[in-house]
Design a protein around this motif. Structure first.
Motif, PDB file in Angstrom:
ATOM      1  N   ARG A   1       0.547  -1.420  -0.143  1.00 56.33           N
ATOM      2  CA  ARG A   1       0.174  -0.488  -0.167  1.00 56.33           C
ATOM      3  C   ARG A   1       0.860   1.362   0.121  1.00 56.33           C
ATOM      4  O   ARG A   1       0.909   2.219  -1.244  1.00 56.33           O
ATOM      5  CB  ARG A   1      -0.761  -0.750   1.251  1.00 56.33           C
ATOM      6  N   PHE A   2       1.346   1.246   0.664  1.00 57.75           N
ATOM      7  CA  PHE A   2       3.079   2.622   1.275  1.00 57.75           C
ATOM      8  C   PHE A   2       3.566   2.611  -0.025  1.00 57.75           C
ATOM      9  O   PHE A   2       3.865   3.619  -0.550  1.00 57.75           O
ATOM     10  CB  PHE A   2       3.887   2.244   2.133  1.00 57.75           C
ATOM     11  N   LEU A   3       4.027   1.414  -0.632  1.00 60.36           N
ATOM     12  CA  LEU A   3       5.183   1.452  -1.797  1.00 60.36           C
ATOM     13  C   LEU A   3       4.487   2.042  -3.544  1.00 60.36           C
ATOM     14  O   LEU A   3       5.706   2.684  -3.700  1.00 60.36           O
ATOM     15  CB  LEU A   3       5.778  -0.066  -1.790  1.00 60.36           C
ATOM     16  N   LEU A   4       3.272   1.103  -3.330  1.00 60.21           N
ATOM     17  CA  LEU A   4       2.864   2.133  -4.731  1.00 60.21           C
ATOM     18  C   LEU A   4       2.292   3.367  -4.454  1.00 60.21           C
ATOM     19  O   LEU A   4       0.965   3.350  -5.489  1.00 60.21           O
ATOM     20  CB  LEU A   4       1.851   0.622  -5.217  1.00 60.21           C
TER      21      LEU A   4
ATOM     22  N   PRO B   1      -3.299  -0.815  -8.966  1.00 61.75           N
ATOM     23  CA  PRO B   1      -3.347   0.344 -10.091  1.00 61.75           C
ATOM     24  C   PRO B   1      -4.957   0.530 -11.233  1.00 61.75           C
ATOM     25  O   PRO B   1      -5.580   1.016 -10.814  1.00 61.75           O
ATOM     26  CB  PRO B   1      -2.592  -0.043 -10.808  1.00 61.75           C
ATOM     27  N   GLY B   2      -5.383  -0.643 -10.941  1.00 61.92           N
ATOM     28  CA  GLY B   2      -6.750  -1.009 -11.399  1.00 61.92           C
ATOM     29  C   GLY B   2      -7.755   0.134 -10.790  1.00 61.92           C
ATOM     30  O   GLY B   2      -9.035  -0.051 -11.215  1.00 61.92           O
ATOM     31  N   LEU B   3      -7.704   0.038 -10.083  1.00 63.42           N
ATOM     32  CA  LEU B   3      -8.595   0.639  -8.725  1.00 63.42           C
ATOM     33  C   LEU B   3      -8.839   2.248  -9.269  1.00 63.42           C
ATOM     34  O   LEU B   3      -9.962   3.075  -8.768  1.00 63.42           O
ATOM     35  CB  LEU B   3      -8.490   0.193  -7.347  1.00 63.42           C
TER      36      LEU B   3
ATOM     37  N   PRO C   1       1.674   7.632  -8.105  1.00 62.66           N
ATOM     38  CA  PRO C   1       2.776   8.050  -8.205  1.00 62.66           C
ATOM     39  C   PRO C   1       3.892   7.217  -8.888  1.00 62.66           C
ATOM     40  O   PRO C   1       3.580   5.971  -8.723  1.00 62.66           O
ATOM     41  CB  PRO C   1       2.686   8.110  -6.671  1.00 62.66           C
ATOM     42  N   THR C   2       5.085   7.670  -8.755  1.00 66.36           N
ATOM     43  CA  THR C   2       6.241   6.301  -9.452  1.00 66.36           C
ATOM     44  C   THR C   2       6.437   5.710  -7.616  1.00 66.36           C
ATOM     45  O   THR C   2       6.533   6.010  -6.436  1.00 66.36           O
ATOM     46  CB  THR C   2       7.803   7.413  -9.286  1.00 66.36           C
ATOM     47  N   GLU C   3       6.412   3.814  -8.140  1.00 63.59           N
ATOM     48  CA  GLU C   3       6.380   3.102  -7.196  1.00 63.59           C
ATOM     49  C   GLU C   3       8.113   3.735  -6.077  1.00 63.59           C
ATOM     50  O   GLU C   3       8.912   4.179  -6.385  1.00 63.59           O
ATOM     51  CB  GLU C   3       6.866   1.869  -7.127  1.00 63.59           C
ATOM     52  N   GLY C   4       8.068   3.955  -4.738  1.00 59.57           N
ATOM     53  CA  GLY C   4       9.083   4.299  -3.825  1.00 59.57           C
ATOM     54  C   GLY C   4      10.643   2.598  -4.022  1.00 59.57           C
ATOM     55  O   GLY C   4      10.340   1.890  -4.610  1.00 59.57           O
ATOM     56  N   ARG C   5      10.768   3.280  -3.618  1.00 60.18           N
ATOM     57  CA  ARG C   5      11.996   2.042  -3.215  1.00 60.18           C
ATOM     58  C   ARG C   5      11.867   1.486  -1.807  1.00 60.18           C
ATOM     59  O   ARG C   5      11.816   1.342  -0.835  1.00 60.18           O
ATOM     60  CB  ARG C   5      13.431   2.872  -3.125  1.00 60.18           C
ATOM     61  N   LEU C   6      11.574  -0.121  -2.249  1.00 60.31           N
ATOM     62  CA  LEU C   6      11.803  -0.881  -1.189  1.00 60.31           C
ATOM     63  C   LEU C   6      13.330  -1.401  -0.652  1.00 60.31           C
ATOM     64  O   LEU C   6      14.127  -2.195  -1.448  1.00 60.31           O
ATOM     65  CB  LEU C   6      11.042  -2.277  -1.899  1.00 60.31           C
TER      66      LEU C   6
END
Length: 489
Positions: A20-23, A53-55, A61-66
């Motif tokens: 949830r946070f990352l995406l 993303p389909g919601l 936003p650009t995906e964060g760093r994991l």
């Protein structure tokens, strides 16, 4: 500004929080000593990247760093949000909270995913109890928006407001429970239904599949969009809630439930339920069931979005947030094609071949036309005043495939127009690859007479400015083309 979330415990719930946070553009640090943690979280992320993303009809936003951290300190020391999802044992949670508070920032949020413990129990003995609160989500966390935020007076209103704002920023719905109770609110409902279901199976009244059918084909759909009390209010008809309560209130005294009496949870009952569940769902793997679940949730919530109701209204609000936070005003360049679309392809836009179906190309180009109309002043206010453009002719070329989850960008050129006419050329791209083109001819219409009429001077002037500037560009390849059948042999 990029936020950082620390996920302590990367199982099903922790992994869902991470996704949830990352995406939604956060950097995510994960600490979990399980040697399989990275693999397990990777599976959750794969599901989330496929479905979340389909919601929305706006690109996330650009995906964060994991980052997987080898120490707790490395995970939490720079985090804005720390989400604890360790096993449901109070001594483990106390030990984890104490270790977190030794190395985290005092202003960081510490949320617990606990489904049962009260926040006062979690805060007991803490160095900074005001940091700690319950933030209880629902699986899959990356899709379902509800978070039960349970607090005590220790937390303070300012910190609680920060928590709500951060959760709303990643598309979640913080339900603030100001009075604590064991298992909070939602799980107490689930527990009541679960207990009654156990009796219905044990007494041979219904199988596990029949009980699930009663929920998913009936009241479950109603609850998803209206909840309990509003559903009952509607059931009362014109007389409303009082009539419903007068009519059905006496039923509370009838022996309709064994809610306060739980059957013995012995091996016989476990075997009975497990066997029936195997009969019901054993044809699918867990991964297949997860994907079926996600497909259904996306389709259901997107359907509610078209009605701007319940979770659908929340999605629309989150889209507005994404638009506002993800775009900056750009200088107008009349000499270049104008970007009139930038969106993700949702799951329900794909067909049996696995790619976007023909109708959705038309929808995407129609949305682009609407955006161009708004740019030249034919916006909602103009249409409400009685003028609009109606499409008279369309030609679409399908040049390549586009799949669910990909971001499509549409660039529009004004080929001609003025007076009653508008002639547009759309090009659809995935990154720099052209996927399709759409050529559209429209007529300006008086909405009162429903007949062609000249556009207003302001709209006409704005359109001609684009037509003149775009006229200096080479004519797009394929413009003016029609379908020509091969000659018969």
């Amino acid at each position: 500004m990029t936020h950082t979330a620390a996920i302590i415990g990367g199982g099903v719930i922790g992994g869902g929080w991470a996704a949830r946070f990352l995406l939604n553009g956060w950097d995510v640090h994960v600490f979990d000593p399980d040697p399989e943690a990275e693999r397990k979280l990777g599976q959750v992320l794969a599901n989330a990247r496929r479905s979340l993303p389909g919601l929305t009809d706006v690109a996330l936003p650009t995906e964060g760093r994991l980052q997987f951290c080898t120490t707790l300190q490395g995970a939490v020391e720079h985090a804005d949000w720390i989400q604890e999802s360790v096993p449901e044992r109070l001594e483990i949670k106390h030990k984890t909270m104490a270790a977190i508070q030794q190395v985290c920032r005092p202003e960081a949020v510490i949320g617990s995913s606990t489904s049962g413990f009260k926040p006062s129990e979690l805060q007991a003995g803490a160095a900074r109890p005001e940091q700690i609160m319950v933030c209880h989500p629902f699986n899959p966390v990356y899709l379902l928006p509800l978070v039960e935020v349970v607090t005590t007076p220790q937390n303070g209103s300012e910190r609680i407001d920060v928590v709500k704002t951060l959760l709303q920023g990643v598309g979640m719905y913080p339900l603030h429970l100001k009075k604590e109770i064991d298992a909070h609110v939602a799980d107490r409902f689930l527990e009541a239904v679960w207990r009654e279901a156990l009796w219905l199976v044990k007494d041979g009244i219904a199988t596990t599949e029949e009980i699930d059918d009663a929920i998913r084909y009936g009241f479950g759909i109603r609850w998803a969009q209206m909840g309990l009390f509003e559903t009952y209010r509607v059931a009362g008809g014109e007389a409303g809630m009082k009539h419903f309560m007068a009519q059905f209130g006496p039923a509370l005294k009838w022996p309709w439930t064994k809610l306060m009496d739980v059957p013995d949870f012995n091996d016989d009952l476990v075997d009975l339920i497990a066997g029936q569940s195997d009969d019901q769902s054993g044809a699918y793997t867990i991964t297949e069931l997860e994907q079926i679940r996600d497909n259904n949730l996306v389709a259901m919530m997107r359907a509610l979005k078209t009605q701007d109701w319940g979770v659908g209204a929340l999605l629309t609000k989150h889209e507005d947030h994404l638009r506002e936070s993800g775009t900056e005003p750009q200088p107008v360049d009349h000499t270049a094609p104008v970007v009139t679309g930038n969106r993700v392809v949702p799951l329900d836009w794909t067909d049996y071949n696995g790619h976007m179906n023909e109708a959705r190309y038309l929808q995407a180009f129609a949305d682009a036309t609407d955006q161009f109309m708004a740019i030249i002043g034919c916006d909602a206010a103009y249409i409400a005043a009685g003028g609009s453009y109606f499409t008279a002719e369309t030609h679409i070329r399908h040049l390549d495939e586009v799949n669910a989850g990909q971001i499509i960008r549409i660039e529009t050129t004004a080929l001609g127009g003025g007076g009653k006419k508008l002639h547009l050329w759309h090009e659809m791209y995935v990154a720099e690859k052209m996927i399709a083109t759409g050529e559209h001819f429209l007529l300006h219409v008086d909405l009162k007479t429903r007949k062609p009429s000249p556009a207003s001077p302001a709209v006409d002037s704005a359109l001609k400015e684009w037509v003149e500037a775009h006229g200096e560009r080479p004519r797009p390849e394929g413009a003016g083309r029609a379908i020509v059948s091969s000659p018969p042999r």
